[in-house]
Design an enzyme around this catalytic site. Structure first.
Site, mmCIF file in Angstrom:
data_model
loop_
_atom_site.group_PDB
_atom_site.id
_atom_site.type_symbol
_atom_site.label_atom_id
_atom_site.label_comp_id
_atom_site.label_asym_id
_atom_site.label_seq_id
_atom_site.Cartn_x
_atom_site.Cartn_y
_atom_site.Cartn_z
ATOM 1 N N HIS A 152 -2.598 -6.808 0.630
ATOM 2 C CA HIS A 152 -3.892 -7.351 1.051
ATOM 3 C C HIS A 152 -3.717 -7.913 2.455
ATOM 4 C CE1 HIS A 152 -7.964 -8.937 0.198
ATOM 5 N NE2 HIS A 152 -7.616 -9.832 1.118
ATOM 6 N N CYS A 153 -4.502 -7.392 3.379
ATOM 7 C CA CYS A 153 -4.375 -7.786 4.789
ATOM 8 C C CYS A 153 -5.424 -8.827 5.143
ATOM 9 C CB CYS A 153 -4.521 -6.559 5.691
ATOM 10 S SG CYS A 153 -4.482 -6.944 7.450
ATOM 11 N N THR A 154 -4.973 -9.948 5.678
ATOM 12 C CA THR A 154 -5.903 -11.016 6.025
ATOM 13 C C THR A 154 -6.692 -10.702 7.295
ATOM 14 O OG1 THR A 154 -6.072 -13.391 6.452
ATOM 15 C CG2 THR A 154 -4.172 -12.273 7.371
ATOM 16 N N GLY A 157 -9.344 -8.204 6.123
ATOM 17 C CA GLY A 157 -10.127 -8.750 5.025
ATOM 18 C C GLY A 157 -10.290 -7.755 3.903
#
Length: 247
Positions: A152-154, A157
């Site tokens: 999951h990439c911040t 998003g």
């Protein structure tokens, strides 16, 4: 001397215990309020990166490039085109990585169920309460199962998986290339202004810059060069490590 070593060892042990306690406290807080923390980090990270890209684009092409090349020359124009191309690809791949749905629901309805003889390859997701394809894993933040989930990439998003991994790698590649391009420009400007030593306070010890009218600006350019180097290393190391920004 022995007493000093004892005091130093005690101070190091105390600092290490405090760091471990702080880390445990942060982990407990993020696990308890994970959705709120990431919900805040997504727009903050996106805004930070957007402002950083905009600042470097304006600073490099409007100030640095005219200072190291002839504004009327072909080399200057080619670098302008290269800068626009890189920024366009950074933002384009970034947006596509965010917009593409890579969950199991993105599959056609017929492919959301195992074909004859393939049911043993699928596994059951207790959160979604259904069978999901191989290499699909549930994301607690997206609350869906992701096809070939990587992480999951911040910054995007979104989860990085089967449908958007190529855009994420394109985003990382052009971000690395663009920051490397800016690093070359800043290195040339810093060398031209003879300001390399100003980026490290240790190299400034014993030197008198009170008579230099451009000292503050040289110092600013040197600091931007150092920060640009860090900006270059982050996407480069991330891409080399397999593209993980937040698991």
């Amino acid at each position: 001397m022995v007493r000093f070593r004892v005091v130093l060892r005690a101070a190091c042990c105390w600092s290490r215990r405090m760091c471990f306690r702080a880390e445990e406290g942060i982990l407990r807080f993020t696990q308890r309020h994970r959705e709120k923390c990431v919900g805040f980090m997504h727009p903050f990270s996106a805004l930070f990166l957007l402002v950083l890209i905009g600042f470097l684009f304006i600073f490099e092409l409007w100030y640095v490039l005219p200072a190291i090349t002839d504004p009327q020359g072909m080399w200057h124009k080619l670098n302008w085109l290269l800068g626009i191309y890189v920024v366009f690809n950074i933002l384009g791949n970034w947006w596509l990585g965010f917009a593409r749905n890579t969950s199991v629901e993105s599959l056609p309805p017929k492919r959301q169920h195992p074909a004859a003889g393939e049911a043993h390859l699928w596994h059951y997701c207790t959160s979604c309460q259904k069978l999901v394809p191989p290499r699909s894993w549930h994301c607690r933040l997206c609350n869906v199962c992701i096809l070939k989930r990587d992480h999951h990439c911040t910054f995007t998003g979104n989860c990085i998986g089967h449908n958007n991994q190529r855009y994420f790698l394109g985003f990382l590649f052009h971000l690395t290339f663009g920051s490397g391009q800016a690093l070359v420009y800043n290195a040339m400007l810093t060398s031209k202004m003879k300001a390399f030593g100003l980026s490290d306070p240790l190299l400034m010890i014993g030197l008198d810059y009170t008579q230099d009218a451009d000292f503050e600006w040289k110092y600013t350019v040197a600091i931007i060069f150092k920060l640009n180097f860090l900006l270059f290393m982050v996407p480069f190391v991330t891409m080399s490590a397999g593209g993980e920004t937040l698991s």
